[in-house]
Design a protein around this motif. Structure first.
Motif, short mmCIF file in Angstrom:
data_model
loop_
_atom_site.label_atom_id
_atom_site.label_comp_id
_atom_site.label_asym_id
_atom_site.label_seq_id
_atom_site.Cartn_x
_atom_site.Cartn_y
_atom_site.Cartn_z
N ILE A 124 0.84 -1.21 0.00
CA ILE A 124 0.00 0.00 0.00
C ILE A 124 0.87 1.25 0.00
N ARG A 125 1.92 1.23 0.78
CA ARG A 125 2.79 2.41 0.87
C ARG A 125 3.40 2.76 -0.49
N ASN A 126 3.68 1.76 -1.31
CA ASN A 126 4.42 2.01 -2.54
C ASN A 126 3.55 2.17 -3.78
N ILE A 127 2.23 2.12 -3.63
CA ILE A 127 1.39 2.27 -4.84
C ILE A 127 0.63 3.59 -4.85
N MET A 128 0.83 4.41 -3.85
CA MET A 128 0.06 5.66 -3.78
C MET A 128 0.36 6.60 -4.94
N GLY A 129 1.56 6.51 -5.49
CA GLY A 129 1.89 7.38 -6.61
C GLY A 129 1.01 7.15 -7.83
N LEU A 130 0.44 5.94 -7.96
CA LEU A 130 -0.45 5.66 -9.09
C LEU A 130 -1.72 6.50 -9.04
N TYR A 131 -2.05 7.01 -7.86
CA TYR A 131 -3.30 7.74 -7.69
C TYR A 131 -3.16 9.25 -7.87
N ILE A 188 3.37 13.54 4.28
CA ILE A 188 2.88 13.41 5.66
C ILE A 188 2.78 11.94 6.03
N ALA A 189 2.28 11.12 5.10
CA ALA A 189 2.16 9.69 5.36
C ALA A 189 3.53 9.08 5.68
N ASN A 190 4.53 9.43 4.91
CA ASN A 190 5.87 8.87 5.13
C ASN A 190 6.48 9.37 6.44
N ILE A 191 6.28 10.66 6.74
CA ILE A 191 6.84 11.21 7.98
C ILE A 191 6.17 10.57 9.19
N GLY A 199 -0.26 6.97 7.11
CA GLY A 199 1.02 6.86 7.80
C GLY A 199 0.90 6.19 9.14
N LEU A 200 -0.14 6.56 9.91
CA LEU A 200 -0.37 5.93 11.22
C LEU A 200 -0.63 4.43 11.07
#
Length: 227
Positions: free
Chosen positions: A50-57, A78-81, A134-135
Protein backbone atom coordinates in the motif's frame (compact mmCIF):
# COMPACT_ATOMS: atom_id res chain seq x y z
CA UNK A 1 4.76 -63.33 32.30
CA UNK A 2 7.01 -62.41 35.21
CA UNK A 3 6.96 -59.08 36.96
CA UNK A 4 10.36 -58.27 35.47
CA UNK A 5 9.07 -58.82 31.93
CA UNK A 6 5.98 -56.75 32.70
CA UNK A 7 8.13 -53.89 33.98
CA UNK A 8 10.35 -54.02 30.89
CA UNK A 9 7.28 -53.99 28.60
CA UNK A 10 5.80 -51.02 30.44
CA UNK A 11 9.11 -49.20 30.22
CA UNK A 12 9.27 -49.81 26.45
CA UNK A 13 5.67 -48.64 25.99
CA UNK A 14 6.37 -45.53 28.06
CA UNK A 15 9.49 -44.77 26.03
CA UNK A 16 7.58 -45.21 22.77
CA UNK A 17 4.79 -42.93 23.98
CA UNK A 18 7.29 -40.27 25.01
CA UNK A 19 8.95 -40.43 21.58
CA UNK A 20 5.56 -40.12 19.83
CA UNK A 21 4.54 -37.13 21.94
CA UNK A 22 7.93 -35.52 21.35
CA UNK A 23 7.57 -35.93 17.59
CA UNK A 24 4.05 -34.49 17.70
CA UNK A 25 5.20 -31.56 19.79
CA UNK A 26 8.06 -30.85 17.38
CA UNK A 27 5.67 -31.06 14.41
CA UNK A 28 3.23 -28.66 16.08
CA UNK A 29 6.03 -26.22 16.83
CA UNK A 30 7.20 -26.34 13.22
CA UNK A 31 3.66 -25.75 11.89
CA UNK A 32 3.15 -22.87 14.33
CA UNK A 33 6.48 -21.31 13.36
CA UNK A 34 5.68 -21.52 9.65
CA UNK A 35 2.22 -20.07 10.26
CA UNK A 36 3.76 -17.16 12.18
CA UNK A 37 6.28 -16.58 9.39
CA UNK A 38 3.61 -16.60 6.68
CA UNK A 39 1.25 -14.37 8.64
CA UNK A 40 3.93 -11.82 9.48
CA UNK A 41 5.21 -11.80 5.92
CA UNK A 42 1.70 -11.32 4.55
CA UNK A 43 0.89 -8.43 6.90
CA UNK A 44 4.09 -6.52 6.21
CA UNK A 45 3.75 -7.28 2.49
CA UNK A 46 0.27 -5.76 2.41
CA UNK A 47 1.43 -2.72 4.37
CA UNK A 48 4.50 -2.04 2.27
CA UNK A 49 2.54 -2.69 -0.91
CA UNK A 50 0.00 0.00 0.00
CA UNK A 51 2.79 2.41 0.87
CA UNK A 52 4.42 2.01 -2.54
CA UNK A 53 1.39 2.27 -4.84
CA UNK A 54 0.06 5.66 -3.78
CA UNK A 55 1.89 7.38 -6.61
CA UNK A 56 -0.45 5.66 -9.09
CA UNK A 57 -3.30 7.74 -7.69
CA UNK A 58 -1.79 11.18 -8.15
CA UNK A 59 -3.03 11.78 -11.75
CA UNK A 60 -6.64 10.59 -11.28
CA UNK A 61 -7.10 12.16 -7.84
CA UNK A 62 -5.72 15.56 -8.78
CA UNK A 63 -7.53 15.69 -12.13
CA UNK A 64 -10.94 14.51 -10.97
CA UNK A 65 -10.98 16.43 -7.69
CA UNK A 66 -9.31 19.59 -8.91
CA UNK A 67 -6.66 19.26 -6.21
CA UNK A 68 -3.15 20.37 -7.00
CA UNK A 69 -0.33 17.88 -7.28
CA UNK A 70 1.45 19.79 -4.55
CA UNK A 71 -1.35 18.93 -2.11
CA UNK A 72 -1.28 15.27 -3.08
CA UNK A 73 2.50 15.19 -2.74
CA UNK A 74 2.24 16.83 0.67
CA UNK A 75 -0.31 14.22 1.77
CA UNK A 76 2.06 11.41 0.78
CA UNK A 77 4.96 13.19 2.47
CA UNK A 78 2.88 13.41 5.66
CA UNK A 79 2.16 9.69 5.36
CA UNK A 80 5.87 8.87 5.13
CA UNK A 81 6.84 11.21 7.98
CA UNK A 82 4.11 9.88 10.28
CA UNK A 83 5.08 6.31 9.37
CA UNK A 84 8.70 6.98 10.29
CA UNK A 85 7.83 8.73 13.55
CA UNK A 86 5.11 6.29 14.56
CA UNK A 87 6.96 3.04 13.82
CA UNK A 88 9.14 3.07 17.00
CA UNK A 89 6.11 3.83 19.17
CA UNK A 90 4.11 1.06 17.48
CA UNK A 91 6.98 -1.33 18.10
CA UNK A 92 7.19 -0.32 21.76
CA UNK A 93 3.44 -0.80 22.25
CA UNK A 94 3.67 -4.17 20.53
CA UNK A 95 6.49 -5.26 22.83
CA UNK A 96 4.49 -4.29 25.90
CA UNK A 97 0.93 -5.29 25.03
CA UNK A 98 1.30 -7.73 22.14
CA UNK A 99 1.34 -7.37 18.38
CA UNK A 100 -2.21 -8.45 17.59
CA UNK A 101 -3.89 -5.29 18.85
CA UNK A 102 -1.34 -3.06 17.15
CA UNK A 103 -1.81 -4.84 13.82
CA UNK A 104 -5.62 -4.64 14.05
CA UNK A 105 -5.44 -0.93 14.90
CA UNK A 106 -2.98 -0.28 12.09
CA UNK A 107 -5.06 -2.22 9.56
CA UNK A 108 -8.29 -0.41 10.47
CA UNK A 109 -6.54 2.97 10.38
CA UNK A 110 -5.07 2.25 6.94
CA UNK A 111 -8.45 1.12 5.65
CA UNK A 112 -10.00 4.34 6.98
CA UNK A 113 -7.29 6.37 5.23
CA UNK A 114 -8.03 4.64 1.92
CA UNK A 115 -11.75 5.28 2.33
CA UNK A 116 -11.12 8.94 3.11
CA UNK A 117 -9.04 9.24 -0.05
CA UNK A 118 -11.95 7.65 -1.93
CA UNK A 119 -14.38 10.19 -0.50
CA UNK A 120 -12.05 13.21 -0.38
CA UNK A 121 -13.41 16.37 -1.97
CA UNK A 122 -10.87 18.86 -0.67
CA UNK A 123 -7.18 19.16 -0.01
CA UNK A 124 -7.71 19.06 3.74
CA UNK A 125 -9.45 15.69 3.56
CA UNK A 126 -6.64 14.38 1.37
CA UNK A 127 -4.06 15.51 3.95
CA UNK A 128 -6.00 13.75 6.72
CA UNK A 129 -6.04 10.65 4.52
CA UNK A 130 -2.25 10.79 4.29
CA UNK A 131 -2.00 11.16 8.06
CA UNK A 132 -4.16 8.08 8.64
CA UNK A 133 -2.26 6.05 6.05
CA UNK A 134 1.02 6.86 7.80
CA UNK A 135 -0.37 5.93 11.22
CA UNK A 136 -1.79 2.68 9.89
CA UNK A 137 1.34 1.56 8.11
CA UNK A 138 3.45 2.34 11.19
CA UNK A 139 1.38 -0.26 13.08
CA UNK A 140 1.63 -2.94 10.39
CA UNK A 141 5.13 -2.36 9.06
CA UNK A 142 8.38 -4.16 9.61
CA UNK A 143 9.09 -2.65 13.04
CA UNK A 144 6.01 -4.21 14.61
CA UNK A 145 6.24 -7.49 12.72
CA UNK A 146 9.91 -8.12 13.44
CA UNK A 147 9.14 -7.82 17.13
CA UNK A 148 6.15 -10.13 16.75
CA UNK A 149 8.06 -12.96 15.13
CA UNK A 150 10.95 -12.47 17.55
CA UNK A 151 8.56 -13.20 20.42
CA UNK A 152 6.83 -16.14 18.76
CA UNK A 153 9.76 -18.26 17.62
CA UNK A 154 12.73 -19.77 19.40
CA UNK A 155 16.07 -18.01 19.43
CA UNK A 156 17.70 -20.45 16.98
CA UNK A 157 14.99 -19.77 14.35
CA UNK A 158 14.68 -16.05 14.93
CA UNK A 159 16.85 -14.95 12.01
CA UNK A 160 14.97 -17.23 9.62
CA UNK A 161 11.64 -15.80 10.77
CA UNK A 162 12.87 -12.22 10.41
CA UNK A 163 14.12 -13.03 6.92
CA UNK A 164 10.62 -14.25 6.05
CA UNK A 165 9.26 -10.84 7.08
CA UNK A 166 11.73 -9.08 4.80
CA UNK A 167 10.88 -11.44 1.92
CA UNK A 168 7.17 -10.78 2.49
CA UNK A 169 7.80 -7.05 2.27
CA UNK A 170 9.52 -7.43 -1.09
CA UNK A 171 6.83 -9.73 -2.48
CA UNK A 172 4.12 -7.31 -1.35
CA UNK A 173 5.77 -4.40 -3.12
CA UNK A 174 6.29 -6.50 -6.26
CA UNK A 175 2.66 -7.66 -6.42
CA UNK A 176 0.96 -4.45 -5.31
CA UNK A 177 1.88 -2.38 -8.36
CA UNK A 178 0.38 -4.62 -11.08
CA UNK A 179 -2.57 -5.52 -8.83
CA UNK A 180 -3.45 -1.86 -8.25
CA UNK A 181 -2.84 -0.94 -11.88
CA UNK A 182 -5.30 -3.63 -13.00
CA UNK A 183 -7.85 -2.44 -10.46
CA UNK A 184 -7.61 1.16 -11.64
CA UNK A 185 -8.01 0.09 -15.27
CA UNK A 186 -10.97 -2.23 -14.64
CA UNK A 187 -13.02 -0.64 -11.86
CA UNK A 188 -11.77 2.95 -11.83
CA UNK A 189 -9.52 4.68 -9.34
CA UNK A 190 -12.22 5.41 -6.73
CA UNK A 191 -13.61 1.87 -6.53
CA UNK A 192 -10.10 0.46 -6.61
CA UNK A 193 -9.44 2.21 -3.29
CA UNK A 194 -12.40 0.38 -1.79
CA UNK A 195 -11.10 -2.93 -3.16
CA UNK A 196 -7.71 -2.20 -1.64
CA UNK A 197 -9.35 -1.45 1.71
CA UNK A 198 -11.17 -4.79 1.57
CA UNK A 199 -7.91 -6.51 0.61
CA UNK A 200 -6.27 -5.06 3.70
CA UNK A 201 -9.01 -6.75 5.72
CA UNK A 202 -6.91 -9.90 5.33
CA UNK A 203 -4.69 -8.48 8.07
CA UNK A 204 -7.42 -8.88 10.70
CA UNK A 205 -7.46 -12.71 10.89
CA UNK A 206 -3.67 -12.78 10.45
CA UNK A 207 -3.34 -10.56 13.51
CA UNK A 208 -4.89 -13.33 15.60
CA UNK A 209 -1.99 -15.64 14.71
CA UNK A 210 0.45 -12.99 15.93
CA UNK A 211 -1.56 -11.96 18.99
CA UNK A 212 -0.71 -12.56 22.62
CA UNK A 213 1.24 -10.60 25.19
CA UNK A 214 5.01 -11.12 25.12
CA UNK A 215 6.41 -13.41 27.84
CA UNK A 216 7.65 -11.77 31.01
CA UNK A 217 11.46 -11.47 31.15
CA UNK A 218 13.31 -13.88 33.40
CA UNK A 219 14.49 -12.68 36.79
CA UNK A 220 18.14 -12.84 35.75
CA UNK A 221 17.56 -11.33 32.29
CA UNK A 222 19.47 -8.11 31.52
CA UNK A 223 17.48 -4.93 31.75
CA UNK A 224 16.48 -3.36 28.40
CA UNK A 225 18.51 -0.38 27.33
CA UNK A 226 16.92 3.04 27.41
CA UNK A 227 17.79 6.20 25.53
Amino acid sequence: MTSTQTSEMLAQMTGTAVEVFTLLADANQKILRELVDLSAGAVVGLAMGIRNIMGLYMPPVTQSRGIGRETFGLAMAIANIVWGIGAPFAGAISDKYGSGRVIVGGALTTMTGLYLMYAASSGTELLISGLLLGLGISGTGATTLLGAVGQKVSADMRMTAMSAVSIGSGIGILCALPYTHLLIENVGWRDSLLVLAVTLGMMLPLAWVLSGKPPAPAANAPKPQKL
